[in-house]
Design an enzyme around this catalytic site. Structure first.
Site, PDB file in Angstrom:
ATOM      1  N   GLU A 154       0.760   3.838  -3.210  1.00 14.52           N
ATOM      2  CA  GLU A 154       0.603   5.236  -2.803  1.00 14.52           C
ATOM      3  C   GLU A 154       1.861   5.896  -2.274  1.00 14.52           C
ATOM      4  O   GLU A 154       1.786   6.935  -1.631  1.00 14.52           O
ATOM      5  CB  GLU A 154      -0.534   5.314  -1.764  1.00 14.52           C
ATOM      6  N   HIS A 157       0.820  -1.195   0.000  1.00 14.87           N
ATOM      7  CA  HIS A 157       0.000   0.000   0.000  1.00 14.87           C
ATOM      8  C   HIS A 157       0.863   1.259   0.000  1.00 14.87           C
ATOM      9  O   HIS A 157       0.823   2.039  -0.927  1.00 14.87           O
ATOM     10  CB  HIS A 157      -0.969   0.007   1.183  1.00 14.87           C
ATOM     11  N   HIS A 175      -7.518  -2.265  -4.026  1.00 11.18           N
ATOM     12  CA  HIS A 175      -6.267  -1.900  -4.714  1.00 11.18           C
ATOM     13  C   HIS A 175      -5.773  -3.042  -5.602  1.00 11.18           C
ATOM     14  O   HIS A 175      -5.316  -2.803  -6.723  1.00 11.18           O
ATOM     15  CB  HIS A 175      -5.180  -1.549  -3.701  1.00 11.18           C
TER      16      HIS A 175
HETATM   17 CO    CO Z   1      -5.640   2.835  -0.189  1.00 11.61          CO
END
Ligand code: CO
Length: 297
Positions: free
Chosen positions: A212, A182, A244
């Site tokens: 991210e 993530h 995701h």
């Molecule tokens: Co997220």
């Protein structure tokens, strides 16, 4: 005067006996009290991805048969979506703890199911601190917090071993595995680069990338160029293969998804829609952390 001090002496003796008797009683209550384990995940709104979390809950129940195991989610967006779409109530950690306290649990371990000790974990630590400060009828006798997946050096080594056991077969015959984690603006994000360093030291054709944060898809592209693999398997480095994984990683119709970008680079790419929590391995590492939390309080 002498008689007076004798009376005081007798009084003190009585008090001591009374207090040690009540200390005994509370010791007994401690050992007989309700034991609980509260697992804390970010959550997922994808019902078919939830099997990864359910699997961890099941494994923890098996490992600690004397404790009641409950799950809570930190994401309000996900909790509300699940309630609206499925009528399923999943509590936040503070609500879950308040309910457990009200139901007479005396001893609780809160175990984070997060990957790194980022913002989510630190918020959880704050909740546990707040409940720890409550005394008497509002507090628990024992409350402790289990660390997330990547904490001690030993955790990193065990995680590398788990990844080898789960995904080394995809790296056979010149293949490479690209993980999608993530990522966060929090300093704990460096944990992912540490994983990459360990992959490199072990000579594994594993590449760590983040949706991210850094290292991003551009870094993944650069590393794959060096590896020049015969094929690439995309794997979510997340507990569940949720939103995701489905969209940012594996959606071939989205030109910006990792599968599209890497196919565009000419690789034969296959996404694997399984979270780290699916199958064996991950639950055992969290179970180790629950045992540590039980010992260190
Ligand atoms: Co997220």
């Amino acid at each position: 005067m002498r008689k007076m001090s004798y009376a005081v002496f007798v009084f003190v003796v009585c008090l001591t006996v009374l207090f040690s008797a009540s200390a005994f009683a509370s010791e007994r209550a401690k050992s007989e009290g309700k034991q609980g384990i509260l697992l804390v995940a970010f959550g997922t709104s994808e019902p078919d991805a939830r099997s990864a979390i359910d699997g961890i809950v099941g494994a923890v129940r098996k490992a600690f048969p004397d404790a009641e195991v409950r799950i809570s989610y930190t994401s309000n967006i996900i909790r509300r979506k699940i309630l609206k779409e499925e009528g399923l109530v999943v509590d936040t950690p503070p609500i879950a703890l308040a309910k457990m306290q009200d139901e007479g649990f005396t001893s609780v371990v809160v175990q984070s199911l997060h990957i790194i000790s980022g913002e989510e974990f630190h918020q959880l630590a704050g909740v546990v601190r707040a409940f720890s400060s409550l005394r008497g009828k509002y507090g628990f006798e024992r409350l402790s917090l289990g660390r997330p997946l990547l904490d001690s050096m030993e955790d990193y080594m065990k995680t590398v071993d788990m990844l080898k056991a789960k995904y080394a077969s995809f790296a056979a015959d010149g293949g490479a595995v690209a993980f999608m984690g993530h990522g966060t603006h929090h300093g704990a994000n460096a944990a992912y680069s540490k994983m990459q360093l360990l992959f490199d030291e072990e000579g594994l054709p594993f590449v760590m990338g983040l949706v991210e944060a850094f290292p991003d898809i551009e870094s993944v592209k650069r590393r794959l160029k060096e590896l020049n693999p015969s094929r690439v398997t995309l794997v979510p480095f997340m507990v569940v293969a949720g939103d995701h994984a489905k969209n940012d990683m594996a959606d071939a119709d989205d030109p910006e998804s990792w599968v599209s970008v890497l196919r565009g680079e000419g690789y034969a790419v296959e996404p694997l829609l399984k979270g780290l929590g699916d199958g064996e391995g991950l639950a055992e590492l969290f179970i180790d952390h629950i045992r540590e939390a039980l010992e260190n309080r």
